[in-house]
Design an enzyme around this catalytic site. Structure first.
Site, PDB file in Angstrom:
ATOM      1  N   GLY A 105       0.654  -1.178   0.065  1.00  0.00           N
ATOM      2  CA  GLY A 105       0.131  -0.223  -0.020  1.00  0.00           C
ATOM      3  C   GLY A 105       0.999   1.363   0.078  1.00  0.00           C
ATOM      4  CG  ASP A 128       2.163  -9.366   7.435  1.00  0.00           C
ATOM      5  OD1 ASP A 128       2.277 -10.118   8.486  1.00  0.00           O
ATOM      6  OD2 ASP A 128       1.721  -8.375   7.462  1.00  0.00           O
ATOM      7  N   GLY A 171       0.669 -13.076   8.889  1.00  0.00           N
ATOM      8  CA  GLY A 171       1.296 -13.280   7.574  1.00  0.00           C
ATOM      9  C   GLY A 171       0.348 -12.610   6.460  1.00  0.00           C
ATOM     10  NE  ARG A 245      -5.751 -26.052  27.414  1.00  0.00           N
ATOM     11  CZ  ARG A 245      -6.736 -27.000  27.543  1.00  0.00           C
ATOM     12  NH1 ARG A 245      -7.195 -27.679  26.639  1.00  0.00           N
ATOM     13  NH2 ARG A 245      -6.723 -27.551  28.979  1.00  0.00           N
TER      14      ARG A 245
HETATM   15  P1  ATP Z   1       0.850  -3.352   5.806  1.00  0.00           P
HETATM   16  O1  ATP Z   1       0.101  -4.106   5.092  1.00  0.00           O
HETATM   17  O2  ATP Z   1       2.264  -3.999   5.967  1.00  0.00           O
HETATM   18  O3  ATP Z   1       0.656  -2.716   7.072  1.00  0.00           O
HETATM   19  P2  ATP Z   1       1.059  -1.365   4.053  1.00  0.00           P
HETATM   20  O4  ATP Z   1       1.942  -0.176   3.312  1.00  0.00           O
HETATM   21  O5  ATP Z   1       0.634  -2.317   2.810  1.00  0.00           O
HETATM   22  O6  ATP Z   1       1.583  -2.174   4.875  1.00  0.00           O
HETATM   23  P3  ATP Z   1      -1.518   0.057   3.672  1.00  0.00           P
HETATM   24  O7  ATP Z   1      -2.549   0.332   4.894  1.00  0.00           O
HETATM   25  O8  ATP Z   1      -2.029  -0.794   2.610  1.00  0.00           O
HETATM   26  O9  ATP Z   1      -0.320  -0.827   4.704  1.00  0.00           O
HETATM   27  O10 ATP Z   1      -1.057   1.286   3.279  1.00  0.00           O
HETATM   28  C1  ATP Z   1      -0.236   2.418   4.100  1.00  0.00           C
HETATM   29  C2  ATP Z   1      -0.760   3.624   3.468  1.00  0.00           C
HETATM   30  O11 ATP Z   1      -0.054   3.811   2.188  1.00  0.00           O
HETATM   31  C3  ATP Z   1      -2.157   3.961   3.479  1.00  0.00           C
HETATM   32  O12 ATP Z   1      -2.538   4.191   4.719  1.00  0.00           O
HETATM   33  C4  ATP Z   1      -1.983   5.000   2.175  1.00  0.00           C
HETATM   34  O13 ATP Z   1      -1.956   6.365   2.978  1.00  0.00           O
HETATM   35  C5  ATP Z   1      -1.362   4.657   1.355  1.00  0.00           C
HETATM   36  N1  ATP Z   1      -1.886   3.863   0.411  1.00  0.00           N
HETATM   37  C6  ATP Z   1      -1.993   2.720   0.286  1.00  0.00           C
HETATM   38  N2  ATP Z   1      -2.719   2.358  -0.886  1.00  0.00           N
HETATM   39  C7  ATP Z   1      -2.623   3.471  -1.744  1.00  0.00           C
HETATM   40  C8  ATP Z   1      -3.067   3.773  -3.171  1.00  0.00           C
HETATM   41  N3  ATP Z   1      -3.437   2.953  -3.655  1.00  0.00           N
HETATM   42  N4  ATP Z   1      -2.666   4.931  -3.554  1.00  0.00           N
HETATM   43  C9  ATP Z   1      -1.916   5.776  -2.941  1.00  0.00           C
HETATM   44  N5  ATP Z   1      -1.558   5.499  -1.488  1.00  0.00           N
HETATM   45  C10 ATP Z   1      -1.780   4.470  -0.933  1.00  0.00           C
END
Ligand code: ATP
Length: 320
Positions: A105, A128, A171, A245
């Protein structure tokens, strides 16, 4: 030419993020760059919550879990207006480029900013191990150590009581933490998104272990979001000679001092991230593939399938 870079941690935290922050900061400073630490991920970017970093800002953090910069989720960062505001904040502070430590993300956010003219490099930070474009993420090895330590302890007490311990590990739809824990702990079964869940098969195997092999205990490692471990535990108590458990390891897996291996990959990836920015490259993510530090475009990483663990699943079965 890049003169000033920002660094932020985003998404769920992971041990080794501090080692990554330290590496990026020190390598950048040693190359004559200015470094700004941005607090609470993209939220801090939006709010202008950023501070200059010097050598001392990252002293004494190498061995600490979590992230000194804090992390947050900002769902609205997907919106054009929010991204534009963040770019304005970066331009106002004369920050030319950014290192983003987080999951896929966070990578999408880094790609969006790069497309708006701010070169960004993504670094994989999550326990993960679910990020494409790298064999291992920063934090995975530390979480694995925690899981192994916990399961080893559960095994001691399970043997004394003819128990079957069902242990849920994290995970996020990726079975690596469960699989690596299962192999390292000699578990009897592993249930992950990759193996799928077949209740009858689990009960049958446990009955075989009890009645034919006369095992004193059994360990079943379950990847989160695969099945309800409490319900499975009751089924095991009702349908096999073992007393079931369930243990959910939970957020303990996210903490702790990073292992030397996590510190090493964080330090190497941080160096690579700064080198890429110095070369004027953006929109890439760093990774470790076949033990080599690499970088590929974020877009490509997001489209790639994760590395197959077929051989490790086969090994697990051959060790049964
Ligand atoms: P983890 O899943 O390990 O916690 P991650 O980086 O995948 O890490 P997310 O919550 O998916 O975690 O993304 C973190 C932040 O990145 C989001 O809160 C948002 O601010 C930004 N983000 C996520 N997806 C997008 C997107 N498609 N475009 C722009 N920004 C994004």
């Amino acid at each position: 030419m890049v003169r000033k870079i920002g660094i932020l941690t985003s998404g769920g935290d992971a041990p080794g993020m501090n080692a990554a922050i330290r590496s990026v900061t020190r390598v950048a400073l040693n190359n004559g760059l200015e470094v700004y630490g941005i607090h609470d991920g993209y939220k801090g970017l939006l709010e202008g919550n950023m501070v200059p970093m010097n050598r001392q800002s990252v002293s004494d953090i190498l061995s600490r879990g979590g992230t000194i910069l804090g992390s947050a989720r900002l769902p609205s960062f997907r919106e054009d207006a929010v991204q534009e505001e963040c770019v304005r904040n970066l331009n106002d502070n004369k920050i030319d480029a950014l290192v983003v430590i987080g999951g896929d993300g966070s990578y999408r956010g880094a790609l969006a900013l790069t497309q708006r003219g701010i070169n960004c490099i993504g670094m994989p930070g999550t326990i993960d191990n679910d990020i494409p474009g790298t064999d291992f993420t920063i934090g995975f090895d530390t979480a694995l150590h925690t899981c192994v330590e916990c399961v080893d302890k559960l095994r001691d007490t399970s043997s004394s009581h003819h128990r079957c311990s069902i242990v849920e590990v994290m995970g996020n739809h990726c079975g690596d933490l469960a699989l690596y824990t299962a192999i390292s702990c000699g578990a009897e079964m592993v249930i992950t998104p990759e193996t799928g869940y077949d209740e009858l098969e689990v009960l049958e195997r446990l009955r075989y272990l009890d009645e034919a092999v006369h095992k004193k205990h059994a360990i079943v490692i379950v990847s989160e979001k695969t099945t309800d471990v409490q319900a499975l535990s009751s089924k095991i108590s009702q349908n096999t000679g073992f007393s079931g458990r369930a243990t959910v390891l939970g957020h303990i897996q996210r903490g702790g001092t990073p292992t030397p291996s996590d510190r090493m990959i964080a330090s190497k990836m941080g160096e690579k991230a700064v080198d890429l920015l110095l070369e004027g490259i953006g929109g890439h993510c760093v990774g470790i593939i076949d033990n080599e530090i690499t970088s590929i475009p974020i877009q490509e990483a997001l489209e790639r399938p994760r590395k197959s663990r077929k051989k490790l699943y086969r090994l697990f079965e051959r060790l049964f």
